[in-house]
Design an enzyme around this catalytic site. Structure first.
Site, PDB file in Angstrom:
ATOM      1  CE  LYS A 271      -0.803   2.171  -3.052  1.00 54.55           C
ATOM      2  NZ  LYS A 271      -0.488   2.288  -1.630  1.00 54.55           N
TER       3      LYS A 271
ATOM      4  CD  GLN B 210       1.854   0.736   0.622  1.00 52.44           C
ATOM      5  OE1 GLN B 210       1.660   1.341  -0.427  1.00 52.44           O
ATOM      6  NE2 GLN B 210       0.866   0.267   1.355  1.00 52.44           N
TER       7      GLN B 210
ATOM      8  CG  ASP C  40      -2.036   7.405   0.913  1.00 55.20           C
ATOM      9  OD1 ASP C  40      -2.881   7.035   0.073  1.00 55.20           O
ATOM     10  OD2 ASP C  40      -1.082   6.697   1.290  1.00 55.20           O
TER      11      ASP C  40
END
Ligand code: NAP
Length: 281
Positions: free
Chosen positions: A48, A92, A115
């Site tokens: 990322k 994450q 997300d």
């Protein structure tokens, strides 16, 4: 059979986003929280970061000790929510077991939830409202669009009901007017259902699970699975590609199909958040 080339669609999206970011007065910023030293987490975060660098997006990593308390994690998320220089917040996975990930997702501001895991965004998705949606299923919708695959009125079968892939995938397909069936590990007579699918999305994490006898002639097959082959150690999907490909109208390969779309879709979500925040100001 047409191969759905996720790599080239992602490359096209990347160029579009790069040009867009270059036109912004200020750089968008993604904040990523990583906890502990999980190897997979560290690989995902690095990918990322690389993509952010390539697009000209600021990347801020908060790498927390594995023993961090839930209240300290929540405090950090709140601090990031209140920082108007941060456009997107990502926690994450996986995170250590002592932490409550659902509470953490709930704390991320729905406006910065790139997300799409905050229940507010999940609820909006279920109601067919504009929202941030999980990146892998959203990337799949982009692939279907790029290849002009008609969804309306089609029977879409999604195998897998996880919060990150199966469930949001089914909602997106429903919102696009497909007739949707969701299957999971307790589904009986799975192949009777998969054989009726015009569009089959497989997200289970079981190598080569879907074979030619399980699909309808001319089906669109989307393989989300990422598995390591026990023999060759290569990355393979949930679909037995060699066996299935000649029966499909369209199919995604693994690697190079769904995978490349996930990170680029995250970047699209971040830029959407940035644009929303700029309009507010
Ligand atoms: P997950 O949370 O483990 O969920 C797997 C789902 O598959 C569950 O709903 C499970 O049913 C169902 N399932 C398992 N075995 C089954 C079977 N034999 N028949 C029918 N259903 C079955 O996995 P996930 O996070 O959704 O990921 C799925 C796969 O996609 C993994 O290989 C993962 O690595 C990959 N993935 C790829 C990307 C990408 O960017 N390409 C992103 C995310 C995930 P139950 O609910 O009944 O247990």
């Amino acid at each position: 059979m047409i191969l759905i080339d996720g790599k080239s669609v992602a490359a096209k999206c990347r160029e579009e986003l790069k040009a867009k970011v270059a036109s912004f007065e200020k750089k968008p910023t993604l904040a990523v929280i990583r906890i502990g030293n999980d190897v997979a987490s560290s690989i995902y975060v690095n990918l990322k970061q690389k993509m952010c660098n390539e697009l000209g997006i600021n990347f801020v990593e908060h790498h927390l000790d594995a023993n961090i308390t839930q209240s300290d994690l929540i405090a950090l998320i709140k601090q990031l929510n209140n920082n108007c220089d941060i456009n997107g917040i990502l926690l994450q996975s996986p995170i250590p077991f002592h932490l409550n990930i659902l509470e953490a997702f709930k704390t991320i501001s729905p406006e910065k939830d790139v997300d799409g895991f905050n229940p507010v965004n999940v609820g909006k998705l279920v109601q067919g409202q504009e929202c941030f949606c999980a990146c892998t299923p959203l990337g799949i919708m982009r692939l279907l669009k790029e290849y002009n695959i008609n969804i309306e009125g089609k029977h879409a079968v999604v195998i897998g009901r996880s919060n990150i892939v199966g469930r949001p995938m089914a909602e997106l397909l429903l919102n696009a007017n497909a007739t949707v069936t969701i299957c999971h590990s307790r589904t009986k007579n799975l192949s009777d259902i998969t054989k009726t699918a015009d569009i089959l999305v497989v997200a289970i994490g079981n190598p080569k699970f879907i074979t030619a006898d399980m699909i309808k002639e001319g089906a669109v097959v989307i393989d989300v699975g990422i598995n390591r082959s026990p023999n060759t150690k290569k990355i393979i999907g949930d679909v037995d590609f060699a066996n299935v490909k000649d029966k499909c109208s369209y199919i995604t390969p693994v690697p190079g199909g769904v995978g490349p779309m996930t990170i680029i879709t995250l970047m699209e979500n971040l830029i959407k958040s940035y644009e929303n925040m700029q309009n507010i100001k």
